[in-house]
Design a protein around this motif. Structure first.
Motif, mmCIF file in Angstrom:
data_model
loop_
_atom_site.group_PDB
_atom_site.id
_atom_site.type_symbol
_atom_site.label_atom_id
_atom_site.label_comp_id
_atom_site.label_asym_id
_atom_site.label_seq_id
_atom_site.Cartn_x
_atom_site.Cartn_y
_atom_site.Cartn_z
ATOM 1 N N ALA A 190 51.293 30.237 -61.652
ATOM 2 C CA ALA A 190 51.477 31.050 -62.980
ATOM 3 C C ALA A 190 50.552 30.681 -64.113
ATOM 4 O O ALA A 190 50.161 31.351 -65.005
ATOM 5 N N PHE A 191 50.376 29.443 -64.209
ATOM 6 C CA PHE A 191 49.883 28.767 -65.518
ATOM 7 C C PHE A 191 48.316 29.220 -65.328
ATOM 8 O O PHE A 191 47.674 29.313 -66.258
ATOM 9 N N LYS A 192 47.861 29.412 -64.206
ATOM 10 C CA LYS A 192 46.260 29.832 -63.871
ATOM 11 C C LYS A 192 46.243 31.377 -64.429
ATOM 12 O O LYS A 192 44.962 31.503 -64.634
ATOM 13 N N GLN A 193 47.180 32.094 -64.445
ATOM 14 C CA GLN A 193 46.844 33.561 -64.747
ATOM 15 C C GLN A 193 46.357 33.873 -66.171
ATOM 16 O O GLN A 193 46.934 33.392 -67.141
ATOM 17 N N GLN A 194 45.638 34.673 -66.273
ATOM 18 C CA GLN A 194 44.953 35.048 -67.509
ATOM 19 C C GLN A 194 45.452 36.793 -67.814
ATOM 20 O O GLN A 194 45.947 37.017 -68.966
ATOM 21 N N ASN A 195 45.986 37.358 -66.799
ATOM 22 C CA ASN A 195 46.540 38.665 -67.015
ATOM 23 C C ASN A 195 48.195 38.627 -67.267
ATOM 24 O O ASN A 195 48.921 37.939 -66.617
ATOM 25 N N ILE A 196 48.706 39.080 -68.166
ATOM 26 C CA ILE A 196 49.947 38.987 -68.832
ATOM 27 C C ILE A 196 50.964 39.454 -67.711
ATOM 28 O O ILE A 196 51.951 38.912 -67.585
ATOM 29 N N ARG A 197 50.745 40.707 -67.162
ATOM 30 C CA ARG A 197 51.471 41.071 -66.024
ATOM 31 C C ARG A 197 51.522 40.293 -64.682
ATOM 32 O O ARG A 197 52.673 40.094 -64.222
ATOM 33 N N ARG A 198 50.319 39.777 -64.396
ATOM 34 C CA ARG A 198 50.472 38.863 -63.293
ATOM 35 C C ARG A 198 51.412 37.536 -63.548
ATOM 36 O O ARG A 198 51.875 37.174 -62.636
ATOM 37 N N PHE A 199 50.980 37.091 -64.682
ATOM 38 C CA PHE A 199 51.931 36.038 -65.130
ATOM 39 C C PHE A 199 53.121 36.296 -65.140
ATOM 40 O O PHE A 199 54.129 35.413 -64.684
ATOM 41 N N LEU A 200 53.755 37.395 -65.422
ATOM 42 C CA LEU A 200 55.304 37.704 -65.354
ATOM 43 C C LEU A 200 55.744 37.911 -63.989
ATOM 44 O O LEU A 200 56.941 37.500 -63.945
ATOM 45 N N ALA A 201 54.929 38.370 -63.083
ATOM 46 C CA ALA A 201 55.369 38.656 -61.776
ATOM 47 C C ALA A 201 55.337 37.320 -60.980
ATOM 48 O O ALA A 201 56.425 36.924 -60.318
ATOM 49 N N TYR A 202 54.348 36.284 -61.280
ATOM 50 C CA TYR A 202 54.596 35.081 -60.582
ATOM 51 C C TYR A 202 55.754 34.340 -61.252
ATOM 52 O O TYR A 202 56.435 33.538 -60.591
ATOM 53 N N SER A 203 56.190 34.688 -62.644
ATOM 54 C CA SER A 203 57.054 33.654 -63.124
ATOM 55 C C SER A 203 58.632 34.320 -62.926
ATOM 56 O O SER A 203 59.541 33.808 -62.411
ATOM 57 N N SER A 204 58.503 35.580 -62.196
ATOM 58 C CA SER A 204 59.795 36.241 -61.694
ATOM 59 C C SER A 204 59.934 35.659 -60.221
ATOM 60 O O SER A 204 61.393 35.395 -60.034
ATOM 61 N N VAL A 205 58.982 35.610 -59.588
ATOM 62 C CA VAL A 205 59.187 34.861 -58.268
ATOM 63 C C VAL A 205 59.456 33.557 -58.334
ATOM 64 O O VAL A 205 60.508 33.095 -57.507
ATOM 65 N N ASN A 206 59.120 32.834 -59.318
ATOM 66 C CA ASN A 206 59.223 31.484 -59.654
ATOM 67 C C ASN A 206 60.846 31.208 -59.867
ATOM 68 O O ASN A 206 61.516 30.471 -59.607
ATOM 69 N N HIS A 207 61.292 32.084 -60.605
ATOM 70 C CA HIS A 207 62.771 32.080 -61.095
ATOM 71 C C HIS A 207 63.755 32.317 -59.866
ATOM 72 O O HIS A 207 64.769 31.835 -60.016
ATOM 73 N N PHE A 208 63.148 33.095 -58.852
ATOM 74 C CA PHE A 208 63.970 33.148 -57.626
ATOM 75 C C PHE A 208 64.256 31.803 -57.066
ATOM 76 O O PHE A 208 65.106 31.498 -56.383
ATOM 77 N N GLY A 209 63.157 31.056 -57.337
ATOM 78 C CA GLY A 209 63.218 29.634 -56.687
ATOM 79 C C GLY A 209 64.565 28.770 -57.311
ATOM 80 O O GLY A 209 65.149 28.082 -56.703
ATOM 81 N N PHE A 210 64.403 29.002 -58.510
ATOM 82 C CA PHE A 210 65.692 28.497 -59.301
ATOM 83 C C PHE A 210 66.978 28.819 -58.987
ATOM 84 O O PHE A 210 68.091 28.066 -58.586
ATOM 85 N N ILE A 211 67.026 30.237 -58.895
ATOM 86 C CA ILE A 211 68.451 30.686 -58.383
ATOM 87 C C ILE A 211 68.741 30.086 -57.080
ATOM 88 O O ILE A 211 70.050 29.816 -56.682
ATOM 89 N N LEU A 212 67.658 30.105 -56.073
ATOM 90 C CA LEU A 212 67.977 29.627 -54.713
ATOM 91 C C LEU A 212 68.322 28.076 -54.692
ATOM 92 O O LEU A 212 69.118 27.912 -53.637
ATOM 93 N N ILE A 213 67.710 27.401 -55.278
ATOM 94 C CA ILE A 213 68.375 26.151 -55.522
ATOM 95 C C ILE A 213 69.722 25.875 -55.830
ATOM 96 O O ILE A 213 70.448 25.223 -55.303
ATOM 97 N N GLY A 214 70.242 26.690 -56.860
ATOM 98 C CA GLY A 214 71.765 26.745 -57.073
ATOM 99 C C GLY A 214 72.381 27.227 -55.977
ATOM 100 O O GLY A 214 73.554 26.582 -55.539
#
Length: 95
Positions: free
Chosen positions: A20-44
């Motif tokens: 996500a930190f490598k992304q320049q496009n704001i929409r792609r950044f938010l998409a990677y971030s959304s999938v990343n947050h699924f990992g946090f939920i999955l940990i719980g």
């Protein structure tokens, strides 16, 4: 079994954070971030306790509220003349 799921969720979250930190496009950044947050939920959820499930639900609630706010702000900014063609993160600093 839960240990394998926990390792997967942790590695999933770490790898997507770096992507996500490598992304320049704001929409792609938010998409990677959304999938990343699924990992946090999955940990719980993988912990398997009532506190872990409750924490995942609380996290999901606040994530939905904040994501709605971010997308609302992006839609609002798309009506501003400067941002109509801007999709890159570094160009958004010129307000």
């Amino acid at each position: 079994m839960n240990t394998a799921k926990l390792c997967f969720a942790t590695l999933h979250t770490d790898n997507l954070s770096l992507l996500a930190f490598k992304q320049q496009n704001i929409r792609r950044f938010l998409a990677y971030s959304s999938v990343n947050h699924f990992g946090f939920i999955l940990i719980g959820l993988t912990v398997g306790t009532a506190n872990g499930v409750a924490a995942s639900y609380v996290y999901l609630f606040f994530y939905m509220v904040l994501t709605f706010g971010v997308w609302t702000a992006l839609i609002f900014l798309s009506y501003v003349e400067h941002f109509k063609t801007t999709k890159k993160v570094y160009r958004m600093s010129r307000i």
